[in-house]
Write a protein that holds these residues in place. Structure first.
Motif, PDB file in Angstrom:
ATOM      1  N   PRO A  19       0.984  -1.168   0.009  1.00 51.82           N
ATOM      2  CA  PRO A  19      -0.037   0.134   0.019  1.00 51.82           C
ATOM      3  C   PRO A  19       0.976   1.222  -0.002  1.00 51.82           C
ATOM      4  CG  PRO A  19      -0.936  -1.600   1.532  1.00 51.82           C
ATOM      5  CD  PRO A  19       0.707  -2.143   0.927  1.00 51.82           C
ATOM      6  N   TRP A  20       0.446   2.262  -0.903  1.00 50.73           N
ATOM      7  CA  TRP A  20       1.142   3.430  -1.045  1.00 50.73           C
ATOM      8  C   TRP A  20       2.600   3.559  -1.596  1.00 50.73           C
ATOM      9  CZ3 TRP A  20      -1.777   7.635  -1.646  1.00 50.73           C
ATOM     10  CH2 TRP A  20      -3.054   7.586  -1.236  1.00 50.73           C
ATOM     11  N   MET A  21       3.015   2.279  -2.170  1.00 53.05           N
ATOM     12  CA  MET A  21       4.381   2.173  -2.608  1.00 53.05           C
ATOM     13  C   MET A  21       3.825   2.147  -4.193  1.00 53.05           C
ATOM     14  SD  MET A  21       7.419  -0.537  -2.640  1.00 53.05           S
ATOM     15  CE  MET A  21       8.175  -0.024  -0.825  1.00 53.05           C
ATOM     16  N   SER A  24      -1.960   1.907   9.582  1.00 50.95           N
ATOM     17  CA  SER A  24      -0.947   1.263   8.853  1.00 50.95           C
ATOM     18  C   SER A  24      -1.462   1.993   7.330  1.00 50.95           C
ATOM     19  CB  SER A  24      -1.172  -0.191   8.806  1.00 50.95           C
ATOM     20  OG  SER A  24      -2.344  -0.458   8.077  1.00 50.95           O
ATOM     21  N   PRO A  25      -0.300   2.009   6.599  1.00 56.64           N
ATOM     22  CA  PRO A  25      -0.726   2.476   5.214  1.00 56.64           C
ATOM     23  C   PRO A  25      -1.934   1.947   4.635  1.00 56.64           C
ATOM     24  CG  PRO A  25       1.701   2.066   5.430  1.00 56.64           C
ATOM     25  CD  PRO A  25       1.087   1.371   6.565  1.00 56.64           C
ATOM     26  N   ALA A  26      -2.183   0.371   4.788  1.00 55.25           N
ATOM     27  CA  ALA A  26      -3.156  -0.202   4.112  1.00 55.25           C
ATOM     28  C   ALA A  26      -4.525   0.258   4.478  1.00 55.25           C
ATOM     29  CB  ALA A  26      -3.340  -1.752   4.464  1.00 55.25           C
ATOM     30  N   GLN A  27      -4.807   1.336   5.717  1.00 54.12           N
ATOM     31  CA  GLN A  27      -5.851   1.729   5.951  1.00 54.12           C
ATOM     32  C   GLN A  27      -6.039   3.060   5.462  1.00 54.12           C
ATOM     33  OE1 GLN A  27      -4.540   0.772  10.226  1.00 54.12           O
ATOM     34  NE2 GLN A  27      -6.807   0.658  10.461  1.00 54.12           N
ATOM     35  N   VAL A  28      -5.001   3.776   4.988  1.00 55.10           N
ATOM     36  CA  VAL A  28      -5.171   5.243   4.239  1.00 55.10           C
ATOM     37  C   VAL A  28      -5.774   5.167   2.896  1.00 55.10           C
ATOM     38  CG1 VAL A  28      -3.816   7.044   3.470  1.00 55.10           C
ATOM     39  CG2 VAL A  28      -2.986   5.847   5.554  1.00 55.10           C
ATOM     40  N   PRO A  32       2.106  19.084   9.697  1.00 55.31           N
ATOM     41  CA  PRO A  32       2.694  20.506   9.268  1.00 55.31           C
ATOM     42  C   PRO A  32       3.723  19.936   8.156  1.00 55.31           C
ATOM     43  CG  PRO A  32       2.162  20.907  11.450  1.00 55.31           C
ATOM     44  CD  PRO A  32       1.955  19.349  11.204  1.00 55.31           C
ATOM     45  N   LEU A  33       4.003  20.532   6.857  1.00 53.51           N
ATOM     46  CA  LEU A  33       4.906  20.133   6.293  1.00 53.51           C
ATOM     47  C   LEU A  33       6.461  20.465   6.802  1.00 53.51           C
ATOM     48  CD1 LEU A  33       3.747  21.150   2.470  1.00 53.51           C
ATOM     49  CD2 LEU A  33       4.231  18.837   3.627  1.00 53.51           C
ATOM     50  N   LYS A  34       6.446  21.518   7.727  1.00 52.30           N
ATOM     51  CA  LYS A  34       7.831  21.746   8.440  1.00 52.30           C
ATOM     52  C   LYS A  34       8.373  20.772   9.156  1.00 52.30           C
ATOM     53  CE  LYS A  34       5.645  24.320  12.106  1.00 52.30           C
ATOM     54  NZ  LYS A  34       5.622  25.474  12.804  1.00 52.30           N
ATOM     55  N   LYS A  35       7.204  19.632   9.569  1.00 51.96           N
ATOM     56  CA  LYS A  35       7.711  18.584  10.344  1.00 51.96           C
ATOM     57  C   LYS A  35       8.347  17.363   9.400  1.00 51.96           C
ATOM     58  CE  LYS A  35       5.251  19.578  14.428  1.00 51.96           C
ATOM     59  NZ  LYS A  35       4.097  18.816  15.461  1.00 51.96           N
ATOM     60  N   THR A  36       8.279  17.646   8.153  1.00 51.59           N
ATOM     61  CA  THR A  36       8.607  16.592   6.963  1.00 51.59           C
ATOM     62  C   THR A  36       9.841  17.031   6.565  1.00 51.59           C
ATOM     63  OG1 THR A  36       7.941  17.673   5.081  1.00 51.59           O
ATOM     64  CG2 THR A  36       6.398  16.133   6.414  1.00 51.59           C
ATOM     65  N   HIS A  37      10.841  17.834   6.727  1.00 50.02           N
ATOM     66  CA  HIS A  37      11.937  18.419   6.398  1.00 50.02           C
ATOM     67  C   HIS A  37      12.920  17.589   6.991  1.00 50.02           C
ATOM     68  CE1 HIS A  37       9.847  21.739   4.387  1.00 50.02           C
ATOM     69  NE2 HIS A  37       9.944  22.647   5.439  1.00 50.02           N
ATOM     70  N   GLY A  38      13.678  17.153   5.895  1.00 44.64           N
ATOM     71  CA  GLY A  38      14.807  16.289   6.489  1.00 44.64           C
ATOM     72  C   GLY A  38      14.557  14.730   5.956  1.00 44.64           C
ATOM     73  N   TYR A  39      13.234  14.556   5.832  1.00 41.70           N
ATOM     74  CA  TYR A  39      12.703  13.215   5.260  1.00 41.70           C
ATOM     75  C   TYR A  39      12.717  13.007   3.952  1.00 41.70           C
ATOM     76  CZ  TYR A  39      11.238  12.154  10.097  1.00 41.70           C
ATOM     77  OH  TYR A  39      11.122  12.067  11.518  1.00 41.70           O
ATOM     78  N   SER A  82       9.753   7.295   4.756  1.00 38.08           N
ATOM     79  CA  SER A  82       9.367   8.238   5.643  1.00 38.08           C
ATOM     80  C   SER A  82       7.989   8.393   5.457  1.00 38.08           C
ATOM     81  CB  SER A  82       9.842   9.458   4.375  1.00 38.08           C
ATOM     82  OG  SER A  82      11.122   9.382   4.436  1.00 38.08           O
ATOM     83  N   ILE A  83       7.117   7.850   4.229  1.00 38.82           N
ATOM     84  CA  ILE A  83       5.868   7.672   4.135  1.00 38.82           C
ATOM     85  C   ILE A  83       5.036   7.036   5.262  1.00 38.82           C
ATOM     86  CG2 ILE A  83       3.746   7.093   2.712  1.00 38.82           C
ATOM     87  CD1 ILE A  83       4.990   9.698   1.891  1.00 38.82           C
ATOM     88  N   LYS A  84       5.720   5.726   5.448  1.00 41.37           N
ATOM     89  CA  LYS A  84       5.165   5.034   6.431  1.00 41.37           C
ATOM     90  C   LYS A  84       5.119   5.556   8.007  1.00 41.37           C
ATOM     91  CE  LYS A  84       6.515   0.813   6.805  1.00 41.37           C
ATOM     92  NZ  LYS A  84       7.375  -0.658   6.683  1.00 41.37           N
ATOM     93  N   THR A  85       6.392   6.385   8.170  1.00 42.40           N
ATOM     94  CA  THR A  85       6.792   7.036   9.407  1.00 42.40           C
ATOM     95  C   THR A  85       5.675   8.088   9.571  1.00 42.40           C
ATOM     96  OG1 THR A  85       9.076   6.438   9.292  1.00 42.40           O
ATOM     97  CG2 THR A  85       8.260   8.421  10.751  1.00 42.40           C
TER      98      THR A  85
END
Length: 298
Positions: A58-60, A158-162, A184-191, A146-149
């Motif tokens: 899921p989501w890959m 889990s990704p399967a529920q999204v 917030p996208l600012k929390k994704t920086h670095g990923y 990163s998406i899984k995180t």
């Protein structure tokens, strides 16, 4: 033709959405990419297209060669992790026997396609079969882990529920079980993937047309008509009632927002590039002054 240093060469910017509610319900925003690929297929403009399809994970996303309307609809919706669509170009030409190949890609993938067309090398007898290059807006992309995180830490599922993911108004929105959780996208920086930090293109400047939700009201998309090929396809689709058009917002929250984000990406990532060069590190990037050369040689 307008030669724009921020949004790239283009003929016109419009706001539109698909008139097919079945497509709209399966799509990310205005259903533009799916509708136009289906229209191109049904009108013999392409005989198949490369898309980011679903996989067993899921989501890959997994690259697919779509040769039917059903195939295209199965791949509808944005995936926020990279899918190597270009890797199937040879398969599309040789195994599927496609003579007019459609492609969909992020700015880096679109640039890769144009470079292949300019310097075919290993792509001989393949690149001349590329009939349509569709670009999507992209600020950055994320590795699958990163998406899984993000999903686990934000939504606790889990990704399967999204059921859907979206980026809007500075947030990554994760839809599941009838609710939405926002990061917030600012929390994704670095990923994000490392290469995204050195990319100067937000709006797929070298495509035949590019589109995304930025600059449009909810449920619609902003389309940048770039080449005569892209413009003719869109104009035909509008004339045939496949797309409906609304007034384009030229202000701060319309094309102005698109221009602002494109400018921010160029300026921010150019600083990173310059910093690396100052450290003596080689940077494999395309100078903006050379983009017009690639564009003209398609």
């Amino acid at each position: 033709m307008i030669y724009d240093s921020i949004l790239g060469p283009h003929e016109e910017i419009i706001t539109a959405r698909t008139s097919d509610h079945n497509v709209l319900n399966k799509s990310q925003d205005g259903g533009i990419v799916s509708s136009l690929l289906i229209y191109a297929l049904e009108n013999n403009i392409i005989d198949g297209t490369l898309v980011a399809g679903d996989s067993d994970t899921p989501w890959m996303p997994e690259p697919k060669v779509a040769t039917t309307k059903k195939d295209i609809l199965k791949a509808a919706g944005t995936k926020y992790t990279m899918c190597p669509n270009i890797s199937l170009l040879k398969d599309a030409a040789h195994e599927y026997g496609l003579e007019k190949i459609g492609t969909v890609g992020t700015p880096c993938q679109v640039m890769g396609i144009r470079k292949l067309q300019t310097y075919p090398l290993g792509g001989r007898n393949v690149t001349d079969k590329i009939a349509l290059v569709v670009g999507i807006y992209c600020m950055e992309n994320f590795p699958y882990e990163s998406i899984k995180t993000f999903i686990a830490e934000t939504a606790g599922v889990s990704p399967a529920q999204v059921t859907k993911m979206d980026i809007n108004k500075g947030k990554l929105i994760i839809s599941h079980n009838g609710k939405e959780d926002k990061l917030p996208l600012k929390k994704t920086h670095g990923y994000e993937q490392a290469g995204c930090s050195y990319c100067l293109d937000y709006v797929s400047e070298l495509s035949d047309f590019s589109c995304g939700s930025v600059g449009a009201k909810d449920g619609w998309s902003t389309i940048i008509k770039r080449t005569s090929k892209g413009s003719q396809l869109i104009d035909q689709a509008i004339a045939d009632g496949v797309l409906e058009v609304t007034e384009t917002d030229e202000g701060e929250y319309g094309v102005g927002m698109l221009r602002k984000l494109a400018t921010n990406k160029k300026e921010k990532d150019q600083k990173r590039i310059d910093k690396k060069i100052n450290y003596g590190i080689n940077m494999p990037f395309e100078h903006s002054k050379n983009k017009s050369d690639v564009y003209e040689n398609r």
